[in-house]
Scaffold this motif. Structure first.
Motif, short mmCIF file in Angstrom:
data_model
loop_
_atom_site.label_atom_id
_atom_site.label_comp_id
_atom_site.label_asym_id
_atom_site.label_seq_id
_atom_site.Cartn_x
_atom_site.Cartn_y
_atom_site.Cartn_z
N PHE A 131 -2.12 1.22 -2.81
CA PHE A 131 -0.76 1.20 -1.87
C PHE A 131 -0.48 0.18 -1.50
O PHE A 131 1.14 -0.01 -1.04
N ALA A 132 -0.77 -0.78 -1.51
CA ALA A 132 -0.44 -2.73 -0.77
C ALA A 132 1.15 -2.85 -2.00
O ALA A 132 1.66 -3.55 -1.48
N PRO A 133 1.07 -3.34 -2.43
CA PRO A 133 2.16 -3.24 -3.60
C PRO A 133 3.02 -2.72 -3.51
O PRO A 133 4.82 -3.05 -3.20
N VAL A 134 3.29 -1.53 -2.88
CA VAL A 134 4.10 -0.51 -2.56
C VAL A 134 4.46 -0.15 -0.65
O VAL A 134 4.93 1.01 -0.95
N LEU A 150 0.20 -2.50 -12.12
CA LEU A 150 0.38 -1.39 -12.32
C LEU A 150 1.03 -0.56 -10.88
O LEU A 150 2.90 0.13 -11.36
N SER A 151 1.56 -0.68 -9.79
CA SER A 151 2.17 -0.09 -8.72
C SER A 151 3.56 0.02 -8.81
O SER A 151 4.36 1.21 -8.72
N TRP A 175 -3.96 0.18 7.07
CA TRP A 175 -5.49 0.08 6.94
C TRP A 175 -5.82 1.20 6.56
O TRP A 175 -7.01 1.58 5.81
N LEU A 176 -4.97 1.53 4.95
CA LEU A 176 -5.14 2.14 3.84
C LEU A 176 -6.23 1.57 2.49
O LEU A 176 -6.83 1.59 2.14
N SER A 177 -6.04 0.27 3.56
CA SER A 177 -6.51 -1.15 2.45
C SER A 177 -7.79 -1.15 3.24
O SER A 177 -9.20 -1.56 2.87
N ALA A 230 5.75 3.78 2.88
CA ALA A 230 5.76 4.01 4.98
C ALA A 230 7.76 4.98 4.47
O ALA A 230 7.32 5.80 5.53
N GLN A 231 8.51 4.23 3.73
CA GLN A 231 9.59 4.82 3.95
C GLN A 231 8.87 6.71 3.55
O GLN A 231 9.97 7.33 4.47
N HIS A 232 9.01 6.82 2.84
CA HIS A 232 8.78 8.37 1.99
C HIS A 232 7.58 9.04 2.33
O HIS A 232 8.34 10.73 2.96
#
Length: 532
Positions: A93-96, A224-225, A113-115, A101-103
């Motif tokens: 999630f971090a690189p995107v 990849l992300s 917090w997901l990381s 957040a917007q989607h």
């Protein structure tokens, strides 16, 4: 074996294995004839026929011939794939973060917090993982970790598949929590796998290959992300792609791993592996001065490296460096670290210079950290920063597998899961504290700023934080270099040297068999005919 017996087994070098590992050896010993050993395994012992680990002994009372099995490489492949998959799920999630957040209408704090949940779960989950690994065995821990990893990856994708889910963040967080629990089982496994399945001249290399799969996964996620997610509608594709390696690792772990230990151990140390129970083993570790110094100092090093990786983009953007350049520095940091770990792993496998390797490596890594702290405050130093990040990874990452092997050597015969797991738990705890401290010491810039930081954030001054990071890295290194001294207890046991220190009265080695053949003289048998 009772004291005074005429022969000695590898068990005399320490206490017996756990009941689980003993049952695993007995259940699989019958398969020894079906599994070819590596070249050079010409001799066969009673252990190969199912008599238990290291049961075969020669006429002079030495331990039976160790044996290796080709399927150890399959075990290594499964753990490496699982570790790489888990790392990609951690930072997917971090690189995107902006697109996520917007989607899904989330705040940046929620995305972060997901990381960060990995750090939170790792501390209590790590203690439970130590017990699972040393009590239930390597196979059970690997399969459990693979299923947690797979279920977590699938749960993360559920909001993109089901319609009308009110809170996608709850599913993301639940999936990441399951993956974080799997991480504790995955991270602790390489050292135990190397100890149980690989001969002593291959242990450091096997440990390096499985351990470095984790930073390789971090690199894959960072590349990849962003390549998969160009807009919000691409997020389901990204989440689906990350399920594939997690599912493959789960399938291989469930169907291809048959036992926790080989029928015949590859070394005397493997026959004596995991000899201490969970709580007594932890107590012995806390009373071991050399181990405590190693755990605190290298754990602090893990904290510094985690903080560096997480804050690198924020530090560089404050001085006008682009996010693409920050990603390049992070990639160089990891790639050079993997190369350094490969070279150093092969070196220590041949020389056994564990202590010298980790001390020199940390000294060089500390110099690179100090250089980064100074150069990162300057503008227009892209090439120098790229070189420094490469050297930081080359020297810092390289000592990680060596430190895990050294933790086992200085704490033998405590189980590998406890010896390496406690280092990791301390590293995660120190990483959280260091990261919080570094971010708390930042201040708003008052001079003209060339910041390229996004999200409308104000430019921050990281000068004090960077100097603190360099100071902590130097402090941990100096303490380790000056005060860490230990014998290699596992190698001593395997070479017939002194037994582990917890055996105050080891069984004395009896003289050769000449006194036992004395009755032959009384029968009138000529001395010249002995041994014919």
């Amino acid at each position: 074996m009772a004291e005074g017996a005429g022969t000695r087994t590898a068990g005399d070098l320490g206490n017996a294995e756990t009941e689980q590992d003993s049952r695993d050896r007995q259940d699989t010993a019958g398969h020894a004839e079906e599994e070819p050993g590596t070249p050079g395994d010409g001799q066969r012992t009673a252990a190969d026929l199912g008599d238990g680990p290291m049961a075969g002994e020669d006429a002079r009372g030495g331990p039976g011939t160790p044996r290796t099995y080709a399927r150890r490489w399959l075990f290594l492949l499964v753990i490496s794939l699982l570790s790489c998959s888990n790392a990609t799920l951690w930072l997917s999630f971090a690189p995107v973060a902006d697109a996520i957040a917007q989607h899904f209408l989330l705040s940046m704090d929620q995305v972060n917090w997901l990381s960060l949940i990995y750090f939170v779960v790792a501390i209590p989950g790590g203690i439970a993982a130590i017990w699972v690994l040393d009590s239930m065995g390597l196979r059970a821990a690997t399969i459990l970790g693979a299923w947690l990893n797979f279920l977590g990856s699938a749960l993360r994708a559920l909001p993109c598949v089901a319609v009308g889910i009110p809170s996608p963040f709850a599913f993301f967080m639940a999936g990441q929590s399951l993956c974080a629990l799997a991480q504790t089982l995955v991270i602790f496994s390489p050292a135990k796998l190397a100890a149980l399945w690989f001969p002593e001249h291959q242990r450091a290399t096997a440990n390096m290959m499985a351990t470095m799969s984790n930073p390789l996964g971090i690199l894959v996620a960072n590349l990849l992300s962003p390549a998969l997610v160009k807009k919000g509608e691409d997020i389901p594709l990204m989440l689906g792609v990350y399920i594939i390696p997690a599912g493959l690792a789960c399938l291989l772990a469930t169907t291809c791993l048959w036992e926790s230990v080989p029928p015949t151990p590859p070394s005397a140390g493997a026959a004596n592996s995991t000899s201490e129970k969970f709580l007594p083993g932890l107590w012995l570790l806390l009373r071991n001065k050399a181990y405590v110094i190693l755990a605190m100092c290298f754990g602090g090093g893990i904290g510094v490296f985690s903080s560096f990786s997480a804050l690198l983009e924020q530090i560089l953007c404050a001085r006008g460096y682009s996010s693409e350049f920050s990603g390049l520095c992070g990639a160089l940091f990891i790639v050079c670290g993997i190369i350094g770990a490969l070279i150093l792993g092969l070196y220590v496998d041949q020389t056994k210079h564990f202590t010298e390797a980790i001390k020199i490596g940390l000294c060089l890594a500390s110099l690179a950290c100090v250089a980064f702290s100074l150069v990162a405050q300057l503008q227009g130093q892209a090439i120098v920063l790229a070189v420094i990040c490469s050297l930081f990874g080359l020297f810092g990452f390289a000592v990680a597998p060596v430190a895990m092997e050294l933790a086992i050597e200085c704490s033998f015969p405590v189980g590998e899961g406890a010896a390496t797991g406690l280092v990791f738990v301390l590293g995660q705890a120190e990483g959280v504290l260091i990261m919080v401290l570094l971010t708390a010491l930042t201040v708003q810039r008052t001079d003209l700023s060339f910041s390229t930081c996004q999200h409308g954030e104000d430019s921050l001054d990281w000068t004090v934080s960077l100097l603190l990071m360099a100071g902590l890295c130097t402090l941990f290194t100096c303490v380790l270099v000056l005060f860490f001294h230990t014998p290699y207890r596992r190698l001593q046991a395997e070479s017939g040297g002194l037994p582990p220190p917890r055996m105050p009265n080891p069984t004395p080695k009896l003289p050769p068999k000449a006194p036992q053949e004395a009755p032959a003289h009384s029968t009138g048998r000529p001395p010249d005919s002995q041994g014919l």
